[in-house]
Design an enzyme around this catalytic site. Structure first.
Site, PDB file in Angstrom:
ATOM      1  N   HIS A 196      18.574  19.178 -25.766  1.00 46.95           N
ATOM      2  CA  HIS A 196      17.140  18.865 -25.865  1.00 46.95           C
ATOM      3  C   HIS A 196      16.377  19.998 -25.207  1.00 46.95           C
ATOM      4  CE1 HIS A 196      17.540  17.744 -21.605  1.00 46.95           C
ATOM      5  NE2 HIS A 196      18.630  17.092 -21.959  1.00 46.95           N
ATOM      6  N   TYR A 239      33.540  10.344 -25.345  1.00 57.64           N
ATOM      7  CA  TYR A 239      33.575   9.076 -24.597  1.00 57.64           C
ATOM      8  C   TYR A 239      34.529   8.112 -25.290  1.00 57.64           C
ATOM      9  CZ  TYR A 239      29.205  11.389 -23.388  1.00 57.64           C
ATOM     10  OH  TYR A 239      28.273  12.326 -23.024  1.00 57.64           O
ATOM     11  N   ASP A 259      19.165  20.677 -15.423  1.00 53.48           N
ATOM     12  CA  ASP A 259      19.879  19.503 -15.956  1.00 53.48           C
ATOM     13  C   ASP A 259      21.343  19.897 -16.175  1.00 53.48           C
ATOM     14  OD1 ASP A 259      20.669  17.205 -17.262  1.00 53.48           O
ATOM     15  OD2 ASP A 259      19.360  17.474 -19.000  1.00 53.48           O
ATOM     16  N   ASP A 293       0.823  -1.221   0.000  1.00 52.38           N
ATOM     17  CA  ASP A 293       0.000   0.000   0.000  1.00 52.38           C
ATOM     18  C   ASP A 293       0.855   1.269   0.000  1.00 52.38           C
ATOM     19  OD1 ASP A 293       0.993  -0.307   2.503  1.00 52.38           O
ATOM     20  OD2 ASP A 293      -0.914   0.005   3.555  1.00 52.38           O
ATOM     21  N   HIS A 350      13.347  16.307 -20.560  1.00 46.53           N
ATOM     22  CA  HIS A 350      13.334  16.247 -22.029  1.00 46.53           C
ATOM     23  C   HIS A 350      11.966  16.789 -22.413  1.00 46.53           C
ATOM     24  CE1 HIS A 350      16.466  12.738 -21.866  1.00 46.53           C
ATOM     25  NE2 HIS A 350      16.979  13.896 -21.550  1.00 46.53           N
ATOM     26  N   HIS A 386      23.744   6.199 -19.919  1.00 42.22           N
ATOM     27  CA  HIS A 386      22.650   6.258 -18.938  1.00 42.22           C
ATOM     28  C   HIS A 386      22.995   5.454 -17.681  1.00 42.22           C
ATOM     29  CE1 HIS A 386      19.500   7.406 -22.218  1.00 42.22           C
ATOM     30  NE2 HIS A 386      20.257   8.419 -21.847  1.00 42.22           N
ATOM     31  N   GLU A 425      27.418  20.000 -19.300  1.00 42.36           N
ATOM     32  CA  GLU A 425      26.046  20.363 -19.669  1.00 42.36           C
ATOM     33  C   GLU A 425      25.562  21.580 -18.894  1.00 42.36           C
ATOM     34  OE1 GLU A 425      23.126  17.325 -18.706  1.00 42.36           O
ATOM     35  OE2 GLU A 425      21.703  18.167 -20.140  1.00 42.36           O
ATOM     36  N   ASP A 432      25.726  13.755 -13.716  1.00 43.11           N
ATOM     37  CA  ASP A 432      24.618  14.352 -14.473  1.00 43.11           C
ATOM     38  C   ASP A 432      23.417  14.298 -13.550  1.00 43.11           C
ATOM     39  OD1 ASP A 432      22.542  15.009 -16.181  1.00 43.11           O
ATOM     40  OD2 ASP A 432      23.239  13.721 -17.825  1.00 43.11           O
ATOM     41  N   ARG A 452      31.310  14.660 -20.189  1.00 40.29           N
ATOM     42  CA  ARG A 452      30.170  15.435 -20.682  1.00 40.29           C
ATOM     43  C   ARG A 452      30.118  16.701 -19.834  1.00 40.29           C
ATOM     44  NH1 ARG A 452      26.707  11.800 -20.763  1.00 40.29           N
ATOM     45  NH2 ARG A 452      25.468  12.060 -18.866  1.00 40.29           N
ATOM     46  N   HIS A 456      25.684  11.016 -29.101  1.00 41.76           N
ATOM     47  CA  HIS A 456      24.375  11.620 -28.813  1.00 41.76           C
ATOM     48  C   HIS A 456      24.343  13.041 -29.362  1.00 41.76           C
ATOM     49  CE1 HIS A 456      26.001  14.047 -25.465  1.00 41.76           C
ATOM     50  NE2 HIS A 456      26.577  12.959 -24.986  1.00 41.76           N
ATOM     51  N   GLU A 513      25.028  20.170 -24.273  1.00 47.69           N
ATOM     52  CA  GLU A 513      25.726  19.097 -23.567  1.00 47.69           C
ATOM     53  C   GLU A 513      26.582  18.214 -24.476  1.00 47.69           C
ATOM     54  OE1 GLU A 513      23.132  15.912 -22.096  1.00 47.69           O
ATOM     55  OE2 GLU A 513      21.395  17.104 -22.655  1.00 47.69           O
TER      56      GLU A 513
HETATM   57  N1  GLY Z   1      20.090  13.871 -17.775  1.00 48.97           N
HETATM   58  C1  GLY Z   1      19.502  13.564 -19.004  1.00 48.97           C
HETATM   59  C2  GLY Z   1      20.098  14.361 -20.068  1.00 48.97           C
HETATM   60  O1  GLY Z   1      21.119  14.994 -19.885  1.00 48.97           O
HETATM   61  O2  GLY Z   1      19.567  14.425 -21.122  1.00 48.97           O
HETATM   62 MN    MN Z   2      20.323  16.821 -20.733  1.00 50.16          MN
HETATM   63 MN    MN Z   3      21.816  15.749 -18.060  1.00 53.13          MN
END
Ligand code: GLY
Ligand code: MN
Ligand code: MN
Length: 447
Positions: free
Chosen positions: A364, A398, A281, A49, A371, A253, A417, A270, A415, A360, A394
């Site tokens: 976004h 890698y 983000d 519950d 996102h 991820h 961002e 991240d 990365r 990538h 970002e």
């Molecule tokens: N943390 C997800 C992204 O950077 O898109």
């Molecule tokens: Mn992002």
């Molecule tokens: Mn991110």
């Protein structure tokens, strides 16, 4: 302007009721005659519950400011008048003793400026009445199968009355194209919250940098970040935090966050807080021991230069792909400099071999969802950037072990961002206060 009481605890004022009401009017004008149906979110069971922490539906919240579960917004849009109706939970003294305050329809109508409000239990009887003789239903078909069935049920209930002279809506129009277009361009109220989210997140990332030591577990850094979010009034992260040390930084991820961090490694964090429903983000990559090695520094500086190239292209009039293309060009030059790739930059761009190290895109949309909604192309063309659009920048680099990778670069994953708003003459960086130059990071960590 009145501001509704919101059960979300935070240091930033809720958006005025009038802002949500104005969005309802804008949406209705875009949709045209018919009935718009926007369901809110429900509580979701985690186990037995216990429920997951409740999170409202972003589109529903954008249009209402109402943060309770089990609510639905209905707009009856005529050619000269719009009626905004809320369906929500009834007042219930017994449940309120156990679970806390709930508005109930009367107080909610008053506080959130609806024309009418009814108990959620009346949805199935009222909707067929509201749909009678309406030309269209505006609804996000295909998002939730149970809601799809329910809407079909209401439609069939109207169709069953056709012999009495009632006409059923003949069109079902996806509400998302209009709603998402509205959400894509943020307003001043949203800027205020997004700025706070950026500031709070930047402070939390700095706390993690100061705290980091070789030998700690990744989740200890995650705990510092989450602690700082809570402390600053952000009760929920906007997404699951990534704390990726050493080789884990090359897992895009990664989310286990349970590795022991070693001396001489980088750690990539991240993480984003949520403030009044809006995301921040940020990604930062820094040395666990506070000092970059020459190889780490070389890859880092290239990534930072790529970010700067993307920033330079992030301005009104440019198209969505331009920051990405600019960053990719700089990364490709860097890959050639480090002798990771051979061939001309144009060849590498053309044959896509750079994707071994950069797989990538450079950003976004960001807003109520990390996102966020909004198309990236319109009629087959990349969208033109306009003031009020909010997105991340970002770039990443890698380097997994491979035949073409010198030993010194193996497992380096970077990365960086930040989050930006497009302004009339360029952009505003919401997360600028989080250090990202090699010198600034090393100085902070030494302090
Ligand atoms: N943390 C997800 C992204 O950077 O898109
Ligand atoms: Mn992002
Ligand atoms: Mn991110």
């Amino acid at each position: 302007m009145s501001t509704a009481h919101s059960p979300v605890s935070h240091p930033v004022a809720a958006q005025p009721v009038a802002a949500h009401a104005a969005r309802r009017a804008q949406l209705a004008a875009r949709l045209g005659p018919g009935v718009a149906i926007v369901p809110g979110a429900e509580e979701i069971n985690r186990n037995a519950d216990s429920t997951y922490p409740f999170r409202f539906d972003s589109g529903f919240f954008y249009l209402t400011g109402f943060t309770e579960p089990d609510a639905v917004l209905v707009q009856v849009i005529g050619s000269d008048k719009v009626e905004n109706i809320l369906f929500c939970r009834q007042k219930d003294e017994e449940r309120e003793i156990w679970d806390g305050y709930r508005y109930g329809p009367d107080a909610a109508r008053e506080a959130f400026a609806f024309d009418a409000a009814y108990p959620i239990e009346e949805l199935d009887t009222r909707l067929p009445q509201l749909l009678a003789n309406q030309p269209a239903i505006h609804f996000a078909l295909g998002v939730n199968a149970q809601w799809d069935l329910r809407v079909a049920g209401w439609l069939n209930a109207v169709r069953a009355q056709v012999r009495t002279g009632v006409q059923a809506p003949s069109r079902i129009i996806d509400i998302r194209s209009a709603l998402n277009e509205l959400r894509l361009v943020k307003d001043e109220h949203e800027f205020t919250i997004l700025r706070a989210a950026g500031r709070i997140n930047a402070a939390a990332h700095q706390r993690a940098m100061r705290f980091a030591r070789p030998g700690q577990m990744e989740y200890e850094l995650e705990a510092e970040i989450l602690h700082d979010y809570y402390r600053q009034g952000s009760r929920f992260p906007a997404y699951s935090s990534i704390v990726a040390s050493g080789p884990n930084a090359c897992v895009l991820h990664y989310g286990e966050n349970n590795r022991r961090m070693q001396d001489g490694e980088l750690v990539l964090i991240d993480a984003g807080c949520e403030i009044n429903g809006y995301a921040s983000d940020i990604t930062r990559t820094f040395p666990v021991n506070g000092t970059f090695t020459p190889a780490q520094k070389a890859v880092y500086e290239i990534t930072l230069a790529a970010m700067q190239a993307a920033f330079d292209a992030a301005k009104p009039g440019n198209t969505w792909n331009m920051p990405h293309d600019a960053a990719t060009r700089v990364l490709i030059d860097g890959m050639r400099e480090l002798k990771l790739l051979t061939g001309s930059a144009d060849e590498i761009l053309e044959n896509g071999s750079y994707k071994q190290f950069y797989m990538h895109r450079t950003g976004h949309w960001m807003g109520l969802d990390v996102h966020d909604v909004g198309d990236y192309q319109v009629n087959g063309q990349w969208r033109t950037l306009t003031p009020g659009m909010v997105f991340t920048v970002e770039p990443g680099f890698y380097i997994r072990p491979a035949a073409n990778v010198p030993r010194e670069f193996e497992h380096i994953g970077i990365r960086i961002e930040d989050d930006i708003i497009i302004t009339t003459d360029g952009h505003e960086n919401l997360t600028e206060s989080c250090p990202k130059s090699v010198a600034a990071i090393e100085a902070l960590m030494a302090g």
